[in-house]
Motif scaffolding. Structure first.
Motif, PDB file in Angstrom:
ATOM      1  N   ALA A 179     -18.447  51.445 -46.676  1.00 36.16           N
ATOM      2  CA  ALA A 179     -17.325  52.482 -47.160  1.00 36.16           C
ATOM      3  C   ALA A 179     -18.829  53.885 -47.900  1.00 36.16           C
ATOM      4  O   ALA A 179     -17.835  55.216 -47.945  1.00 36.16           O
ATOM      5  CB  ALA A 179     -15.974  52.831 -47.838  1.00 36.16           C
ATOM      6  N   THR A 180     -19.805  53.555 -48.403  1.00 37.55           N
ATOM      7  CA  THR A 180     -20.726  54.374 -49.345  1.00 37.55           C
ATOM      8  C   THR A 180     -21.253  53.528 -48.887  1.00 37.55           C
ATOM      9  O   THR A 180     -21.969  52.952 -48.506  1.00 37.55           O
ATOM     10  CB  THR A 180     -19.616  54.582 -50.775  1.00 37.55           C
ATOM     11  N   PRO A 181     -22.981  54.592 -48.997  1.00 42.53           N
ATOM     12  CA  PRO A 181     -24.641  53.762 -48.975  1.00 42.53           C
ATOM     13  C   PRO A 181     -25.316  53.452 -50.467  1.00 42.53           C
ATOM     14  O   PRO A 181     -26.192  53.293 -50.233  1.00 42.53           O
ATOM     15  CB  PRO A 181     -25.331  55.224 -48.753  1.00 42.53           C
ATOM     16  N   ALA A 182     -24.258  52.842 -51.395  1.00 48.05           N
ATOM     17  CA  ALA A 182     -24.913  52.031 -52.824  1.00 48.05           C
ATOM     18  C   ALA A 182     -25.660  51.292 -52.795  1.00 48.05           C
ATOM     19  O   ALA A 182     -26.248  51.448 -53.217  1.00 48.05           O
ATOM     20  CB  ALA A 182     -22.677  52.077 -54.037  1.00 48.05           C
ATOM     21  N   ARG A 183     -24.717  50.275 -51.415  1.00 48.41           N
ATOM     22  CA  ARG A 183     -26.012  48.708 -51.977  1.00 48.41           C
ATOM     23  C   ARG A 183     -26.950  48.824 -51.165  1.00 48.41           C
ATOM     24  O   ARG A 183     -27.849  48.134 -50.575  1.00 48.41           O
ATOM     25  CB  ARG A 183     -24.363  47.812 -50.907  1.00 48.41           C
ATOM     26  N   TRP A 184     -26.844  50.066 -49.923  1.00 48.92           N
ATOM     27  CA  TRP A 184     -28.099  49.988 -49.805  1.00 48.92           C
ATOM     28  C   TRP A 184     -29.620  50.239 -50.519  1.00 48.92           C
ATOM     29  O   TRP A 184     -30.909  50.258 -50.273  1.00 48.92           O
ATOM     30  CB  TRP A 184     -28.862  51.593 -48.317  1.00 48.92           C
ATOM     31  N   TYR A 185     -29.181  50.857 -51.970  1.00 47.40           N
ATOM     32  CA  TYR A 185     -30.545  50.780 -52.801  1.00 47.40           C
ATOM     33  C   TYR A 185     -30.426  50.184 -53.947  1.00 47.40           C
ATOM     34  O   TYR A 185     -31.455  49.961 -54.778  1.00 47.40           O
ATOM     35  CB  TYR A 185     -30.114  52.913 -53.767  1.00 47.40           C
ATOM     36  N   GLU A 186     -29.670  49.049 -54.339  1.00 49.25           N
ATOM     37  CA  GLU A 186     -29.416  47.913 -54.698  1.00 49.25           C
ATOM     38  C   GLU A 186     -30.958  47.210 -55.186  1.00 49.25           C
ATOM     39  O   GLU A 186     -30.941  46.400 -54.082  1.00 49.25           O
ATOM     40  CB  GLU A 186     -28.398  47.160 -54.425  1.00 49.25           C
ATOM     41  N   ARG A 187     -31.608  46.948 -56.250  1.00 46.24           N
ATOM     42  CA  ARG A 187     -32.572  46.373 -56.106  1.00 46.24           C
ATOM     43  C   ARG A 187     -33.283  46.021 -55.164  1.00 46.24           C
ATOM     44  O   ARG A 187     -33.529  44.782 -54.524  1.00 46.24           O
ATOM     45  CB  ARG A 187     -32.436  44.699 -56.366  1.00 46.24           C
ATOM     46  N   LEU A 188     -34.079  47.326 -54.745  1.00 45.46           N
ATOM     47  CA  LEU A 188     -34.819  47.318 -53.377  1.00 45.46           C
ATOM     48  C   LEU A 188     -35.970  46.665 -54.231  1.00 45.46           C
ATOM     49  O   LEU A 188     -37.256  46.383 -53.378  1.00 45.46           O
ATOM     50  CB  LEU A 188     -34.836  49.474 -52.796  1.00 45.46           C
ATOM     51  N   ASP A 189     -36.323  47.083 -55.015  1.00 50.23           N
ATOM     52  CA  ASP A 189     -37.807  46.694 -55.486  1.00 50.23           C
ATOM     53  C   ASP A 189     -37.885  45.330 -55.838  1.00 50.23           C
ATOM     54  O   ASP A 189     -39.642  45.107 -55.260  1.00 50.23           O
ATOM     55  CB  ASP A 189     -38.003  47.386 -56.719  1.00 50.23           C
ATOM     56  N   ALA A 190     -37.032  44.931 -55.191  1.00 52.05           N
ATOM     57  CA  ALA A 190     -36.934  42.673 -55.586  1.00 52.05           C
ATOM     58  C   ALA A 190     -35.967  41.835 -54.783  1.00 52.05           C
ATOM     59  O   ALA A 190     -37.000  41.681 -54.656  1.00 52.05           O
ATOM     60  CB  ALA A 190     -35.815  42.580 -57.178  1.00 52.05           C
TER      61      ALA A 190
END
Length: 436
Positions: free
Chosen positions: A424-435
């Motif tokens: 529905a949204t792309p928000a999870r794509w960007y969660e904690r990318l550094d980790a």
């Protein structure tokens, strides 16, 4: 002859007059000629014309390519910040673009006479050895193979020296808190973002078209347990990826194929990626390339294209890039590529510009080149190292000034019922990318 008289009639003064006629305005950088004379602004970088041959190259090959030939051979150099010098030249060109000079016959005769007085008239200098020499029809299989080999088969040792441990030769994703030392972190964040956008899960089948040195292939197989078919036209790249697959014990998940993308068979892949490969396809061939991406992915599957672009009125790569780095490369505005993908039957769901990220990425590569200059020259020679210095400095400036861009384009092949299976949204794509 007095020093003042020498300064006014020396080679630098005469060259400056020619440059100012061509630019239609004052010299933006200082100029030093082979006879030791100088003229131009006292601050900033100094363009050093080391020999008359540099001027002769410009007589035979006016413009960007002649300047590049003189620079890579060392006949012309820059004392000081090369990026600052190029930035000043581009600024002067922009300021005068609305009123470009129109040299007439008298101007051309005067230029030729000046060149003759400076001893620069003579036969065409030989083309530098580092310049590409391609034969055959544009984007035939043999010519494409030669174009790819010219750049990517320089040697795996060269790219190991230049790149970070991911061996990713494409734009990274830089978080705000990243420092100059985080080139590898920026690449890992980019690779993870691509995998998330593609929705990769354990066992998913990924086709990596133009896999490079396998950075995305290896990341998808190791971190997402995907089954990857990696395709490259460059022999050195294929050898490196196979070596890494064996070293990491991924033989059951990764198949490396050394072939032209036009020879790919099979379909029903869950996802297809093409990371900075589409620029090499060619303008006339791109519709068939887009159709191939659509054909290889299953209904409901996703396609991610990361590709360089240019502004509507920007030149893109330019004569130097096309002659020395990426022969036959073609860039177009983002909107045109989106249209071509949709014309092939894909539905474009998300686009993201990484233009500023490429400034940081290329700057990191250029720092490595300068810090390890002696190692690079020992490996590939002074001329090739100078080609890469000009390429990286000029490339970073092109992205900075929006003459070039780079975008991630996420598309899906909808099912017959129109289902796309997108979040529905792309928000999870960007969660904690550094980790990741």
């Amino acid at each position: 002859m007095t020093p003042d008289r020498t300064a006014r009639t020396g080679a630098a003064h005469r060259l400056a007059a020619l440059v100012e006629d061509a630019l239609g305005g004052p010299l933006p950088v200082r100029l030093r000629a082979w006879d030791g004379t100088e003229t131009g602004p006292a601050d900033g970088p100094v363009v050093v014309v080391r020999s008359r041959r540099a001027l002769r190259r410009l007589l035979w090959q006016p413009g960007e390519l002649g300047l590049a030939q003189a620079y890579v051979t060392g006949e012309l150099d820059v004392d000081g910040d090369l990026a600052d010098g190029l930035r000043r030249m581009w600024a002067a060109a922009r300021e005068r673009r609305t009123h470009p000079p129109r040299p007439g016959l008298t101007d051309r005769v005067r230029a030729a006479a000046t060149a003759a007085r400076l001893g620069a008239v003579g036969p065409r200098p030989p083309v530098p050895a580092s310049q590409a020499r391609l034969r055959g029809g544009l984007h035939t299989r043999s010519r494409d193979r030669a174009a790819i080999s010219h750049h990517y088969d320089l040697s795996n040792d060269f790219y190991r020296l230049l790149l970070d441990d991911t061996m990713a030769y494409s734009c990274g994703l830089w978080a705000e808190e990243h420092t100059d030392a985080d080139a590898a972190a920026a690449q890992r964040a980019k690779l993870e973002l691509v995998c998330r956008k593609l929705g990769l899960t354990a066992g998913a089948r990924l086709l990596d078209v133009g896999c490079g040195w396998g950075s995305l292939t290896l990341h998808a197989a190791e971190h997402h347990k995907a089954r990857v078919t990696a395709v490259t036209l460059a022999g050195e790249q294929a050898a490196h990826v196979r070596e890494q697959v064996r070293a990491r014990g991924l033989e059951d998940r990764v198949d490396v194929v050394h072939q032209d993308y036009r020879d790919i068979t099979g379909g029903d892949y869950d996802a297809v990626s093409s990371i900075e490969m589409g620029e090499h396809v060619g303008d006339a061939e791109y519709p068939a390339f887009a159709a191939s991406l659509h054909r290889r992915v299953r209904p409901g599957g996703r396609v991610l294209v990361q590709q360089m672009s240019r502004g509507r009125n920007a030149p893109g790569g330019g004569a130097f890039i096309e002659a020395y780095i990426a022969p036959d490369m073609h860039m177009r505005p983002l909107g045109e590529t989106v249209q071509l993908l949709e014309d092939a039957g894909l539905e474009v769901r998300h686009t993201e510009s990484l233009r500023e990220h490429y400034v940081l990425t290329v700057a990191a590569w250029e720092r490595t080149l300068e810090e390890r200059w002696d190692e690079f020259t020992a490996l590939v020679g002074e001329e090739t190292a100078r080609v890469w210095r000009l390429y990286l400095v000029g490339g970073a400036l092109a992205f900075e000034q929006r003459r070039m861009g780079v975008d991630q384009i996420l598309a899906v092949r909808p099912t017959a019922e129109g289902a796309a299976g997108m979040p529905a949204t792309p928000a999870r794509w960007y969660e904690r990318l550094d980790a990741s």
